[in-house]
Write a protein that holds these residues in place. Structure first.
Motif, PDB file in Angstrom:
ATOM      1  N   SER A  15       0.828  -1.202   0.000  1.00  0.00           N
ATOM      2  CA  SER A  15       0.000   0.000   0.000  1.00  0.00           C
ATOM      3  C   SER A  15       0.861   1.249   0.000  1.00  0.00           C
ATOM      4  N   ILE A  16       0.339   2.292  -0.559  1.00  0.00           N
ATOM      5  CA  ILE A  16       0.964   3.612  -0.440  1.00  0.00           C
ATOM      6  C   ILE A  16       0.168   4.368   0.614  1.00  0.00           C
ATOM      7  N   VAL A  17       0.844   4.753   1.687  1.00  0.00           N
ATOM      8  CA  VAL A  17       0.182   5.416   2.800  1.00  0.00           C
ATOM      9  C   VAL A  17       0.589   6.888   2.809  1.00  0.00           C
ATOM     10  N   GLU A  18      -0.360   7.742   2.526  1.00  0.00           N
ATOM     11  CA  GLU A  18      -0.092   9.183   2.527  1.00  0.00           C
ATOM     12  C   GLU A  18       0.158   9.667   3.950  1.00  0.00           C
ATOM     13  N   TYR A  19       1.049  10.637   4.091  1.00  0.00           N
ATOM     14  CA  TYR A  19       1.292  11.241   5.394  1.00  0.00           C
ATOM     15  C   TYR A  19       0.013  11.889   5.911  1.00  0.00           C
ATOM     16  N   THR A  20      -0.135  11.845   7.202  1.00  0.00           N
ATOM     17  CA  THR A  20      -1.210  12.622   7.811  1.00  0.00           C
ATOM     18  C   THR A  20      -0.808  14.097   7.755  1.00  0.00           C
ATOM     19  N   ALA A  21      -1.731  14.976   8.030  1.00  0.00           N
ATOM     20  CA  ALA A  21      -1.434  16.412   8.010  1.00  0.00           C
ATOM     21  C   ALA A  21      -0.318  16.743   8.996  1.00  0.00           C
ATOM     22  N   GLU A  22      -0.338  16.069  10.142  1.00  0.00           N
ATOM     23  CA  GLU A  22       0.685  16.319  11.157  1.00  0.00           C
ATOM     24  C   GLU A  22       2.054  15.828  10.673  1.00  0.00           C
ATOM     25  N   GLN A  24       2.956  15.479   7.578  1.00  0.00           N
ATOM     26  CA  GLN A  24       3.377  16.323   6.462  1.00  0.00           C
ATOM     27  C   GLN A  24       3.964  17.638   6.977  1.00  0.00           C
ATOM     28  N   ALA A  25       3.365  18.186   8.017  1.00  0.00           N
ATOM     29  CA  ALA A  25       3.873  19.445   8.596  1.00  0.00           C
ATOM     30  C   ALA A  25       5.278  19.236   9.164  1.00  0.00           C
ATOM     31  N   ILE A  26       5.484  18.104   9.833  1.00  0.00           N
ATOM     32  CA  ILE A  26       6.814  17.788  10.380  1.00  0.00           C
ATOM     33  C   ILE A  26       7.812  17.616   9.240  1.00  0.00           C
TER      34      ILE A  26
END
Lengths: 66, 180
Positions: A15-22, A24-26
């Motif tokens: 699976s490709i798991v996208e970063y969460t917003a948190e 991605q911010a980090i």
């Protein structure tokens, strides 16, 4: 969005798991910090090279003065 | 009178502890994107994992490494490890220790392509050792890695990533073998 790849060895599913917003911010903050560090390093190196060149030129002019 | 047992290679054999007899291959995955490659849901009976790299590359200069995890979360500290390398250029050797993972290269580079394998072995008591050898053809060096890591619990995942965590994979493929 940045992502990670996850392979479940039990099921064999990838699976490709996208970063969460948190996450991605980090990630974005880390990339910005790395860019700033690289910029500061490049500027310091350019300054050191300019100083070394100026000192070499000063030494040369002193050596050739009548 | 002797007896022979023939096992059909197309099927696995499970023993009482739940372990699968023999070596099980994971699913090869293209390491052409993403900041990390995770192999999750590794069974608790596993005692040895071989991580295989086939022309793996990243887009940055951060050192690539393997992390071990418990309950789906990789541990990022407490590794005792070292990577070293020898090049064909004047037979130069270099080495560097690491505490945030098992590095499978002495240093990172965007032109590097790593091929080879790293073996993770269960010492017992959630302690895992690491040993591997990786070649980097574009930069003509061969690297080795070794180390040990004490986990907080039973290993169930590994993560292949970089020290900075932001460089992305851009070439190659990765797979694992595991056995009990």
């Amino acid at each position: 969005m940045t992502h990670r790849i996850v392979v479940n060895v039990e099921t064999g599913v990838t699976s490709i798991v996208e970063y969460t917003a948190e996450e991605q911010a980090i990630h974005d903050a880390a990339v910005a910090a790395q860019a700033a560090e690289a910029q500061a390093l490049a500027e310091a190196q350019a300054l050191a090279e300019a100083q070394a060149l100026a000192e070499a030129q000063a030494a040369q002019s002193q050596g050739t003065a009548p | 009178m002797g007896m022979s047992v023939t096992i059909d290679g197309s099927a696995s054999v499970t023993i009482n502890s739940g372990a699968v007899l023999g070596i099980t291959s994971g699913t090869a995955v293209a390491s052409t994107s993403g900041t990390s490659i995770d192999f999750t849901s590794i069974p608790s009976w596993v005692k040895r994992i071989t991580v295989m790299f086939n022309g793996v590359s990243t887009n940055g200069t951060s050192q690539p490494l393997i992390r071990l995890g418990v309950s789906g979360t990789p541990e990022t500290t407490g590794y005792t490890s070292m990577a070293s390398m020898v090049t064909t250029t004047n037979n130069v050797t270099r080495g560097a220790t690491a505490t945030t993972g098992f590095p499978f290269a002495y240093q990172g580079s965007a032109i590097s392509e790593y091929s080879g394998s790293v073996t993770l072995s269960s010492f017992g008591s959630n302690i895992w050792t690491c040993s591997g050898s990786i070649v980097n053809i574009p930069e003509t060096f061969n690297g080795t890695v070794s180390g040990v890591k004490s986990l907080a619990g039973v290993l169930n995942m590994i993560r292949i990533t970089t020290v900075n965590g932001t460089d992305a994979f851009d070439a190659g493929s990765i797979n694992i073998l595991y056995e009990g």
